[in-house]
Design a protein around this motif. Structure first.
Motif, mmCIF file in Angstrom:
data_model
loop_
_atom_site.group_PDB
_atom_site.id
_atom_site.type_symbol
_atom_site.label_atom_id
_atom_site.label_comp_id
_atom_site.label_asym_id
_atom_site.label_seq_id
_atom_site.Cartn_x
_atom_site.Cartn_y
_atom_site.Cartn_z
ATOM 1 N N ASP A 264 -14.805 50.348 -36.482
ATOM 2 C CA ASP A 264 -13.126 50.462 -36.334
ATOM 3 C C ASP A 264 -12.567 49.237 -36.903
ATOM 4 O O ASP A 264 -13.519 48.605 -36.616
ATOM 5 N N ASP A 265 -11.651 48.766 -37.060
ATOM 6 C CA ASP A 265 -11.170 47.526 -38.281
ATOM 7 C C ASP A 265 -10.663 46.990 -36.937
ATOM 8 O O ASP A 265 -10.505 45.333 -37.059
ATOM 9 N N ASP B 106 -15.517 48.331 -40.999
ATOM 10 C CA ASP B 106 -14.603 48.994 -42.259
ATOM 11 C C ASP B 106 -16.127 50.120 -42.409
ATOM 12 O O ASP B 106 -17.160 50.257 -41.915
ATOM 13 N N ASP C 94 -12.415 55.388 -36.541
ATOM 14 C CA ASP C 94 -11.068 55.276 -36.688
ATOM 15 C C ASP C 94 -10.827 55.520 -38.189
ATOM 16 O O ASP C 94 -11.547 55.667 -38.918
ATOM 17 N N MET D 141 -7.899 52.848 -41.860
ATOM 18 C CA MET D 141 -8.936 51.185 -41.861
ATOM 19 C C MET D 141 -8.833 51.074 -43.355
ATOM 20 O O MET D 141 -8.464 51.882 -43.766
ATOM 21 N N ASP E 286 -10.865 54.821 -45.746
ATOM 22 C CA ASP E 286 -10.367 55.080 -43.699
ATOM 23 C C ASP E 286 -11.146 55.996 -44.156
ATOM 24 O O ASP E 286 -12.667 55.935 -43.762
#
Length: 118
Positions: A4-5, A29, A48, A51, A55
């Protein structure tokens, strides 16, 4: 593994998982995660969706294309809880979807459910 960023989300998940006795690997990331995944070989991956650079959908797809991690459960994390987002996650191979912000109970329930499945 938690990808997760958001430092806040990473740290919250880490605290919840450590309290439950899990070993936790953090990545900020998708590229960071792909660099760490082979070394740590996680049993479960939280990723997530939103990001920078890579992504969550792309990250999940790349993890699932690797024969070594094809069966590793991936759970998508997102502040969106729309049907389209959940369906897209399934299409790239995710096993589940948690909406942020998640509670300790929701996170640990997902771990229990997917640890048994694995």
């Amino acid at each position: 593994m938690v990808i997760d960023d958001s430092n806040t989300i990473r740290r919250s998940a880490e605290i919840f998982l450590l309290q439950a006795g899990c070993t936790v690997v953090l990545a900020d990331d998708g590229f960071d995660a792909l660099a760490k995944i082979t070394d740590h070989q996680p049993d479960l991956i939280f990723v997530d969706i939103m990001m920078p650079r890579l992504d969550g959908y792309q990250t999940c797809a790349l993890i699932k294309k690797n024969a070594k991690f094809h069966t590793t459960p991936v759970i998508m994390l997102s502040s969106k809880d729309g049907l389209f987002d959940k369906a897209r996650g399934r299409m790239v191979g995710s096993e589940d979807y948690l909406t942020k912000p998640f509670t300790k109970d929701q996170l640990l329930s997902a771990v229990q459910q997917h640890r048994r499945a694995a």
